[in-house]
Write a protein that holds these residues in place. Structure first.
Motif, PDB file in Angstrom:
ATOM      1  N   ALA A   1       0.691  -1.180   0.006  1.00 19.48           N
ATOM      2  CA  ALA A   1       0.083   0.029   0.116  1.00 19.48           C
ATOM      3  C   ALA A   1       0.914   1.195  -0.175  1.00 19.48           C
ATOM      4  CB  ALA A   1      -0.952   0.017   1.228  1.00 19.48           C
TER       5      ALA A   1
ATOM      6  N   ARG B   1       1.309   4.017  -2.686  1.00 22.35           N
ATOM      7  CA  ARG B   1       0.977   5.602  -2.446  1.00 22.35           C
ATOM      8  C   ARG B   1       1.866   6.539  -2.757  1.00 22.35           C
ATOM      9  NH1 ARG B   1      -2.679   9.575  -1.624  1.00 22.35           N
ATOM     10  NH2 ARG B   1      -2.376  11.049  -0.100  1.00 22.35           N
TER      11      ARG B   1
ATOM     12  N   ILE C   1      -2.145   6.508   4.519  1.00 21.60           N
ATOM     13  CA  ILE C   1      -1.680   5.281   3.892  1.00 21.60           C
ATOM     14  C   ILE C   1      -0.199   4.856   4.539  1.00 21.60           C
ATOM     15  CG2 ILE C   1      -1.420   3.971   2.041  1.00 21.60           C
ATOM     16  CD1 ILE C   1      -4.210   4.644   2.162  1.00 21.60           C
TER      17      ILE C   1
ATOM     18  N   ASN D   1      -4.418   1.843  -4.469  1.00 23.04           N
ATOM     19  CA  ASN D   1      -4.607   3.175  -3.614  1.00 23.04           C
ATOM     20  C   ASN D   1      -5.451   3.965  -4.483  1.00 23.04           C
ATOM     21  OD1 ASN D   1      -2.446   4.065  -1.557  1.00 23.04           O
ATOM     22  ND2 ASN D   1      -1.551   2.319  -2.851  1.00 23.04           N
TER      23      ASN D   1
ATOM     24  N   VAL E   1      -7.761   0.122   0.723  1.00 23.46           N
ATOM     25  CA  VAL E   1      -6.538  -0.151  -0.091  1.00 23.46           C
ATOM     26  C   VAL E   1      -6.197  -1.421   0.155  1.00 23.46           C
ATOM     27  CG1 VAL E   1      -4.302   0.485  -0.424  1.00 23.46           C
ATOM     28  CG2 VAL E   1      -5.826   2.418  -0.015  1.00 23.46           C
TER      29      VAL E   1
END
Length: 530
Positions: A135, A139, A163, A190, A200
């Motif tokens: 994640a 991001r 995130i 994302n 996510v």
């Protein structure tokens, strides 16, 4: 898996007029897999713990779901260990039932495995926080930051990000080791998750599950029309509790790269350029699948035109990914080979050498020993793994001249040697072995790999970098530092003994098996209790 339970009862093999022993009883295996799935959902859904991630909640009804409570580590650790042993036993029993005459309804078996894996998205990822790393990289990419040169911590320590903030150690200070294709999947998750960590992570876990399903569809499609071969292919992929736990319940992305290269293997007999293209796409997801590329090149070594076509096909995505778009990605992707885990055979060696060598000398020494062991295991496996033609090989044709058989056998040898010898070896890496292995004939390799994956899954029940409860931490340390290391060494010893036994049977320890030297599935899966 409930649909397979009825079919197991209908086709359960018998021994004379009595019932078969439990250790090859398909009813036991199928009911056990149902129980495994339910218990895994209980473990993940009953609350955040040292096993299950705390992913919070998201808007709407999007999974995963979890009770709002914290479960003590001393409860979840034994639960997880027992569950891994139970799932591994059920898996082994199903394989042995197949060897002794069980012929399941293939559609029901596949659907049962499909439901087992899809169930994983209902609960948070477990045993590993790798998905939070995925994640974070997605991001960073969406923020216009290169995850191959900037770590998540370099950003969230200067500014809050919802995130990046959930990234667990030790990945906060780690650069991405994943190829561009996986980075784009992380970026897409994302976008779909809209800056909500729960969402996510949900999309990332779903991508891992779908990748394993896609891989299984390809492998089962390549398994031909023989019901026994197709059933074995399912049990090594979609209907494997150990693989479901490692890939789907753990939310690991190895299946994405392996699915792509197996599509390439699908074209090996038909179109070498397409075969190379998909192998290159797999390499653009994760560089460790270069072992599949070596298998492909070895298969075409006596066919220069096909070899050149395959190389050109593979070079296109590899060049675009690692030369044009992300030149730093290839460098960071090689970092895993230098890590040292306490669950591998090298941990025991490091304890022995530690009093005599400084760390800066010890690590290179272990690296050299690891590569030497891999070379040895490649040689041993090449003398152990039978020459059995991959599905679709015409009757009378020599499997030693078939590109698909050669590529699968070579890849299994290289990948298995790597996972057994590497200083950094994880249970979800084993999917690299099972996919091509499913297209080769049965052998003791199946049982060897099944035991390794199940026991490694058990070792990683408490694998996150968290302050566990004292008693749970002590138990897990002994599990990983002592038990798992001994198991790793034991498997290497078993490999040597298997090679020696095969050499005695053939009267030659250095000669490769002959295609005519066939071994029944019953003999291959024989264990002392039978």
């Amino acid at each position: 898996m409930s649909a397979t339970t009825q079919e197991a009862a209908e086709t359960e093999p018998t021994q004379g007029s009595g019932r078969v022993p439990w250790h090859r009883n398909p009813r036991f295996a199928m009911i056990g897999m149902v129980c495994f799935t339910v218990l895994a959902l209980v473990l993940g859904g009953m609350g955040a713990s040292g096993v299950a991630l705390d992913v919070g909640t998201g808007p709407g009804l999007l999974p995963p779901y979890q009770l709002d409570r914290r479960i003590p580590d001393i409860v979840v650790a034994p639960f997880g260990w027992a569950l891994m042993i139970f799932g591994g036993v059920c898996w082994l029993v199903a394989l042995r039932a197949l060897a002794y005459g069980w012929r399941p309804n293939l559609r029901r078996l596949f659907v049962g495995g499909l439901l087992m894996n899809l169930a994983a998205v209902l609960v948070p990822p477990m045993t590993s926080a790798d998905v939070t790393m995925y994640a974070s990289y997605g991001r960073l990419f969406n923020l216009g930051i290169d995850p191959y040169t900037t770590t998540p911590a370099e950003v969230f320590r200067t500014q809050f990000d919802p995130i990046l903030a959930v990234t667990e150690q030790p990945w906060q200070d780690a650069l991405s080791v994943y190829g561009p294709i996986l980075l784009w999947i992380q970026s897409l998750a994302n976008h779909l998750g809209q800056n909500n960590p729960h969402n996510v992570i949900a999309w990332l876990q779903l991508s891992c599950v779908l990748a394993l399903i896609a891989l299984s569809v390809v492998v089962v499609r390549m398994a031909g029309s023989d019901p026994q071969v197709k059933a074995r292919a399912m049990l090594l992929t979609i209907a494997s509790p150990a693989m479901a736990w490692a890939i789907s319940f753990g939310a690991h992305n190895e299946a994405v790269a392996v699915a792509l290269v197996m599509v390439g293997f699908f074209f090996l007999r038909k179109n070498p350029w397409l075969a190379g293209l998909f192998v290159g796409l797999g390499g653009s997801a994760k560089v460790t699948v270069v072992l599949f590329g070596l298998g492909m090149l070895w298969a075409y070594r006596h066919q220069p035109r096909k070899l050149i076509a395959a190389v050109i096909g593979a070079a296109i995505p590899i060049t675009i990914s690692y030369v044009v778009l992300f030149p730093q990605a290839l460098l960071t992707a090689t970092q895993n080979s230098g890590y040292l885990l306490s669950t591998t055979w090298t941990a025991g060696i490091s304890y022995l050498l530690d009093p005599f060598l400084r760390w800066q000398d010890l690590h290179p020494t272990l690296t050299v020993l690891s590569y030497l062991l891999m070379v040895l295991l490649v040689w041993l496996f090449s003398r152990m793994l039978p020459w059995k033609g991959a599905p679709g090989l015409a009757a009378g044709e020599d499997p030693r001249e078939d590109p698909l058989t050669i590529a699968c056998r070579t890849t299994v040898i290289l990948a298995a040697a790597w996972v057994f010898s590497s200083m950094w070896s994880l249970p979800w890496y084993d999917v690299m072995v099972y996919a091509p292995l499913a297209l080769l004939g049965w052998s003791r390799f199946d049982i060897l790999m099944a035991g390794r994956t199940a026991l490694l899954n058990m070792s990683y029940i408490l694998a996150r970098d968290l302050p566990y409860a004292p008693l749970a931490q002590v138990a897990q340390n002994r599990m990983r530092d002592v038990v798992s290391t001994l198991i790793s060494v034991t498997f290497i010893v078993l490999i040597v003994l298997w090679w020696h036994r095969g050499g005695l049977r053939r009267g030659n320890h250095t000669k490769q098996p002959d295609p005519a030297d066939d071994q029944s599935m019953v003999e291959a899966y024989r264990i002392p209790t039978s």
